[in-house]
Design an enzyme around this catalytic site. Structure first.
Site, short mmCIF file in Angstrom:
data_model
loop_
_atom_site.label_atom_id
_atom_site.label_comp_id
_atom_site.label_asym_id
_atom_site.label_seq_id
_atom_site.Cartn_x
_atom_site.Cartn_y
_atom_site.Cartn_z
N ARG A 248 -0.59 3.20 -5.20
CA ARG A 248 0.36 1.93 -4.67
C ARG A 248 1.17 1.61 -5.89
O ARG A 248 1.39 0.37 -5.90
CB ARG A 248 -0.77 0.94 -4.09
CG ARG A 248 -1.40 1.48 -2.85
CD ARG A 248 -0.67 1.72 -1.61
NE ARG A 248 -1.46 2.16 -0.56
CZ ARG A 248 -1.91 3.30 -0.38
NH1 ARG A 248 -1.53 4.37 -1.16
NH2 ARG A 248 -2.78 3.63 0.59
N SER B 185 -2.64 -4.21 4.45
CA SER B 185 -3.76 -4.33 3.14
C SER B 185 -3.18 -5.13 2.26
O SER B 185 -2.40 -5.19 1.64
CB SER B 185 -3.80 -2.79 2.78
OG SER B 185 -4.30 -2.18 3.59
N GLU C 252 -2.47 -6.03 -3.67
CA GLU C 252 -1.59 -4.93 -3.17
C GLU C 252 -0.18 -5.42 -2.69
O GLU C 252 0.98 -4.87 -3.03
CB GLU C 252 -2.05 -4.18 -2.15
CG GLU C 252 -1.41 -2.80 -1.86
CD GLU C 252 -2.13 -1.89 -0.95
OE1 GLU C 252 -3.31 -1.79 -0.71
OE2 GLU C 252 -1.44 -1.17 0.02
C1 LIG Z 1 0.77 -3.86 9.31
C2 LIG Z 1 0.81 -3.14 8.01
C3 LIG Z 1 0.49 -1.99 7.65
C4 LIG Z 1 0.68 -1.45 6.66
N1 LIG Z 1 0.04 -0.41 6.32
C5 LIG Z 1 0.11 0.21 4.98
C6 LIG Z 1 -0.58 1.73 4.45
O1 LIG Z 1 -1.13 2.14 5.30
N2 LIG Z 1 -0.17 2.13 3.59
C7 LIG Z 1 0.69 1.72 2.66
O2 LIG Z 1 0.94 2.25 1.62
N3 LIG Z 1 1.33 0.50 3.01
C8 LIG Z 1 1.03 -0.14 4.11
N4 LIG Z 1 1.72 -1.22 4.54
C9 LIG Z 1 2.70 -1.89 3.26
C10 LIG Z 1 4.18 -1.50 3.42
O3 LIG Z 1 4.36 -1.39 4.83
C11 LIG Z 1 4.39 -0.16 2.70
O4 LIG Z 1 4.24 -0.57 1.21
C12 LIG Z 1 5.87 0.06 2.77
O5 LIG Z 1 6.01 1.52 2.29
C13 LIG Z 1 6.82 -0.85 2.03
O6 LIG Z 1 8.09 -0.21 2.46
P1 LIG Z 1 9.23 -1.38 2.62
O7 LIG Z 1 10.69 -0.69 3.16
O8 LIG Z 1 8.84 -2.62 3.71
O9 LIG Z 1 9.34 -1.96 1.13
P2 LIG Z 1 9.55 -3.53 0.78
O10 LIG Z 1 8.25 -4.31 1.05
O11 LIG Z 1 11.08 -4.03 1.28
O12 LIG Z 1 9.37 -3.24 -1.04
C14 LIG Z 1 8.49 -2.62 -1.74
C15 LIG Z 1 8.75 -2.80 -3.07
O13 LIG Z 1 9.85 -1.63 -2.97
C16 LIG Z 1 10.81 -1.97 -3.70
N5 LIG Z 1 11.97 -1.16 -2.93
C17 LIG Z 1 12.24 -1.09 -1.73
N6 LIG Z 1 13.14 -0.49 -1.20
C18 LIG Z 1 13.46 -0.09 -2.66
C19 LIG Z 1 14.71 0.97 -2.84
N7 LIG Z 1 15.59 1.58 -2.15
N8 LIG Z 1 14.87 1.31 -4.30
C20 LIG Z 1 14.09 0.82 -5.17
N9 LIG Z 1 13.04 0.04 -4.72
C21 LIG Z 1 12.79 -0.39 -3.55
C22 LIG Z 1 10.96 -3.46 -3.49
O14 LIG Z 1 11.92 -4.08 -4.41
C23 LIG Z 1 9.58 -3.84 -3.66
O15 LIG Z 1 9.22 -4.09 -5.00
C24 LIG Z 1 1.63 -2.05 5.53
C25 LIG Z 1 2.27 -3.27 5.77
C26 LIG Z 1 2.11 -3.70 7.14
C27 LIG Z 1 2.59 -5.04 7.58
#
Ligand SMILES: Cc1cc2nc3c(=O)[nH]c(=O)nc-3n(C[C@H](O)[C@H](O)[C@H](O)COP(=O)(O)OP(=O)(O)OC[C@H]3O[C@@H](n4cnc5c(N)ncnc54)[C@H](O)[C@@H]3O)c2cc1C
Length: 185
Positions: free
Chosen positions: A58, A107, A177
């Site tokens: 992660r 998580s 996380e």
């Molecule tokens: C119900 C639920 C279930 C989930 N299950 C999982 C799971 O099974 N596994 C898992 O790994 N995660 C899980 N997550 C967490 C999350 O969905 C993931 O980590 C997802 O990949 C985050 O993507 P995001 O686009 O929302 O990023 P954000 O949350 O918007 O950003 C996450 C990080 O990435 C950076 N970022 C975003 N976009 C970019 C870009 N284009 N360039 C550079 N940096 C960037 C942001 O600045 C931040 O530091 C879950 C979340 C929820 C709410």
């Protein structure tokens, strides 16, 4: 294209997945990435190999100022029906094991090496524990849920209380996380 069913049900876009090394069901983004493209704060286009992304659980150690704009990923040719069945299994696993219909950030804590965060939280007696509108999910205790009107302070306070109790009962220091933004009032 097979090899990507693990993403099914992870909310977000590919940028966040590349940064967070998103993963589930034993597969992580780093196992599919060949190279990642981005732009840094000077406007320069950058390309990172898989090794240069510095992936661990992660986490990526690519420079924090880089915005990812794309990625080359490697899948495998697979039968469409097989992929659909795999996606259905992933969805069913989530629906029966995680409170995905509740308001949650997913998580909350990273799994410590060789252990599961939820098991430690359960052993610390925190399943269902509540602070204000924030509750440790009864269904999966590594999920914090908003049961109504939870403030950021409720959620963070509950998370810190979970960390404290786990530290006391098992000696393990849980690591967030979820990324927290800003400072406490
Ligand atoms: C119900 C639920 C279930 C989930 N299950 C999982 C799971 O099974 N596994 C898992 O790994 N995660 C899980 N997550 C967490 C999350 O969905 C993931 O980590 C997802 O990949 C985050 O993507 P995001 O686009 O929302 O990023 P954000 O949350 O918007 O950003 C996450 C990080 O990435 C950076 N970022 C975003 N976009 C970019 C870009 N284009 N360039 C550079 N940096 C960037 C942001 O600045 C931040 O530091 C879950 C979340 C929820 C709410």
């Amino acid at each position: 294209m097979g090899g990507f069913a693990f993403y099914h049900g992870i909310p977000g876009a590919i940028g966040g997945a590349l940064r967070m090394n998103a993963g589930a069901n034993g597969t992580e983004t780093c196992q599919r990435v060949v190279e990642v493209y981005g732009v840094d704060r000077t406007g320069a286009k950058r390309t990172f190999s898989n090794a240069e992304m510095g992936y661990t659980y992660r986490h990526s150690s690519a420079p924090a100022d880089v915005i990812f704009t794309g990625a080359l990923m490697q899948g495998e040719v697979r039968d469409k029906a097989e992929i659909r069945a795999e996606m259905d299994a992933v969805a069913e696993h989530r629906e029966t094991n995680q409170p995905i219909k509740s308001r949650t950030g997913g998580s909350t804590f990273k799994n410590p090496p060789g252990n599961s965060a939820w098991k430690l939280i359960d052993a610390a007696g925190m399943r269902g524990h509540r602070i204000g509108g924030a509750q440790v999910s009864e269904m999966h205790c590594n999920f914090l849920i908003n049961v109504g009107g939870a403030t950021a302070a409720d959620i963070e306070g509950l998370g810190e209380e979970v960390r404290r109790r786990v530290r006391e009962t098992s000696g393990v220091e849980l690591e967030w996380e979820i990324k927290r933004i800003g400072t406490a009032a």
